[in-house]
Design a protein around this motif. Structure first.
Motif, PDB file in Angstrom:
ATOM      1  N   SER A 184     -26.374 -43.576  -9.508  1.00 23.81           N
ATOM      2  CA  SER A 184     -25.184 -44.422  -9.596  1.00 23.81           C
ATOM      3  C   SER A 184     -24.433 -44.199  -8.292  1.00 23.81           C
ATOM      4  O   SER A 184     -24.918 -43.533  -7.401  1.00 23.81           O
ATOM      5  CB  SER A 184     -24.328 -43.978 -10.775  1.00 23.81           C
ATOM      6  OG  SER A 184     -23.706 -42.752 -10.473  1.00 23.81           O
ATOM      7  N   GLY A 186     -21.716 -42.579  -8.293  1.00 22.52           N
ATOM      8  CA  GLY A 186     -20.763 -41.521  -8.636  1.00 22.52           C
ATOM      9  C   GLY A 186     -20.992 -40.217  -7.893  1.00 22.52           C
ATOM     10  O   GLY A 186     -21.758 -40.159  -6.933  1.00 22.52           O
ATOM     11  N   ASP A 342     -18.886 -48.997 -11.269  1.00 15.40           N
ATOM     12  CA  ASP A 342     -20.286 -48.919 -11.625  1.00 15.40           C
ATOM     13  C   ASP A 342     -20.517 -49.754 -12.884  1.00 15.40           C
ATOM     14  O   ASP A 342     -19.593 -49.974 -13.666  1.00 15.40           O
ATOM     15  CB  ASP A 342     -20.606 -47.446 -11.908  1.00 15.40           C
ATOM     16  CG  ASP A 342     -22.081 -47.238 -12.159  1.00 15.40           C
ATOM     17  OD1 ASP A 342     -22.856 -47.556 -11.253  1.00 15.40           O
ATOM     18  OD2 ASP A 342     -22.450 -46.781 -13.260  1.00 15.40           O
TER      19      ASP A 342
END
Ligand code: ATP
Ligand code: MG
Length: 400
Positions: A184, A186, A342
């Motif tokens: 992702s 992140g 996301d």
């Protein structure tokens, strides 16, 4: 002092018995790749160590580049001398006199070449005495020396080294097979990827993208993170999954408390199907126990139930602060905190179940026809290959 070699020590690799050759060959290949912009440099591999022959190159940038290659325990600048007492003395003295701010030293000799006529203890004394007699204001301290001169008498030559520089440790990337990283934008998943690479895994990445809910900027973040990862190994392929339609379907048809669990199960199914197609044998995620609703034991149980693949979770027991400090160390944090959403955050319900029950999930999914969607999605995955900085530069050079 003009150093002509860098000595590379393998550390953990030496434990690998019969597989050792495989590991050292991979490491040598990775070092060659990383140093491709230093064409004069040569890599020589022995069974228990490796030498980089500098051929006139400045060692500093090479040491720096090598400090991020997994599988290297430590490195030292080395002087190669013939196996002759006088030659060794002369070079060791030069090394001592060239070292700055030295008041004490120690000599440590290792003699693997038993044809050399002087034993290692005796040689410590001979060389130590010679250095003392030929220097001023320098004494021997066998416990805490400012400078330790290591003399390694081997069959082909003797190597003199002083400082040990710490390597990145771990295993050479590529020596533990290939895994598919669910990446992702992140903080966690890039760190998980990095740690997996440290254990020798080569990565491909899969990213779930839901335009127009997620932006090009969010995609760009992922590619930037993949580039950072490629720095530690080979080029990284990023496979981009068009996820919007299926996400909308799940959102529409599954009760909201369970939509997040079902969406995660879809991600697992798609990742596994794609990995299988590519002959990749495991998945990696950035999950950490208890961090969010989908990362409770019950959630992981319900999500994991759709795959028979090993799901590697390098961060599972780590605290967020530990993960962040690794992320900062490897220069990914600033990219990870760029504020673009996301796909998982866009569709997240207000109150996702933290303890979903598998029977319920299966019951909800039973009325959803999703298998054809998955097949179609896997077919539609697009791939971007993120090349290492070195191979990008090489290609540019080839063009010019
Ligand atoms: P991260 O910091 O990696 O985004 P997170 O703390 O946000 O993780 P989740 O959103 O629950 O946690 O995601 C758990 C894991 O699922 C991620 O670490 C990642 O491996 C995977 N994942 C989440 N979103 C995506 C995505 N859009 N594409 C690919 N994998 C994803
Ligand atoms: Mg996330």
């Amino acid at each position: 002092m003009q150093y002509e070699h860098i000595l590379i020590r393998y550390g953990e690799l030496t434990l690998k018995g019969r597989n050792r050759k495989l590991f050292t060959t991979q490491l040598a290949e990775n070092v060659r790749q990383a140093l491709i912009k230093f064409p004069a440099v040569k890599v020589q591999k022995n069974h228990d160590r490796m030498y980089i022959v500098l051929n006139g190159e400045n060692p500093e940038p090479i040491l720096e580049r090598c400090s991020t290659i997994f599988g290297i325990q430590s490195m030292s600048l080395a002087i190669k001398v013939a196996n002759e007492e006088e030659a060794i003395k002369e070079q060791a003295l030069k090394l001592l006199l060239d070292s700055k701010n030295i008041r004490t030293f120690k000599v440590s000799t290792k003699r693997s070449n038993k044809d050399f006529p002087i034993g290692s203890q005796e040689f410590n004394h001979i060389l130590g005495g010679y250095l003392l007699n030929n220097s001023e204001n320098i004494t021997v301290d066998v416990h805490y020396p400012d400078l330790e001169i290591s003399v390694d008498i081997r069959t082909e030559a003797t190597y003199l080294t002083s400082k040990k520089i710490r390597g990145a440790a771990g295993l050479p990337v590529g020596s533990s097979g290939k895994a598919l990283l669910l990446l992702s934008g992140g903080i966690d998943s890039p760190v998980a990827g990095y740690l997996a690479m440290k254990r020798g895994m080569q990565l491909e990445a899969i990213h779930f993208h839901s335009p127009p809910y997620t932006s090009d900027r969010a995609m760009e973040k992922v590619l930037d993170l993949a580039e950072k990862l490629s720095f530690y190994g080979h080029s990284v392929k990023v496979h981009i999954v068009p996820f919007t339609a299926l996400q909308q379907k799940v959102h529409r048809e599954i009760p909201h408390g369970y939509s997040m669990t079902v969406m995660r199960r879809m991600m697992m199914r798609i990742s596994e199907a794609f990995a299988r197609k590519k002959g990749i044998l495991s998945l990696i995620t950035g999950e950490s126990l208890g961090q969010v609703a989908s990362q409770t034991m019950e959630s992981m149980y319900a999500i994991n139930a759709v795959t028979s693949y090993p799901v590697i979770r390098p961060l599972i027991t780590m605290d967020k602060t530990e993960i962040i400090s690794i992320s900062e160390e490897i220069n990914m944090y600033d990219i990870s905190i760029r504020p673009y959403e996301d796909c998982c955050t866009v569709f997240v319900p207000n109150a996702p179940k933290t303890k979903p029950r598998l029977e319920k999930v299966e019951q909800f999914e039973a009325s959803l026809i999703f298998e054809p969607d998955i097949e179609e999605i896997v077919e539609a995955i697009e791939t971007v290959e993120i090349k290492t900085r070195e191979s990008q530069e090489q290609e540019l050079d080839d063009l010019l």
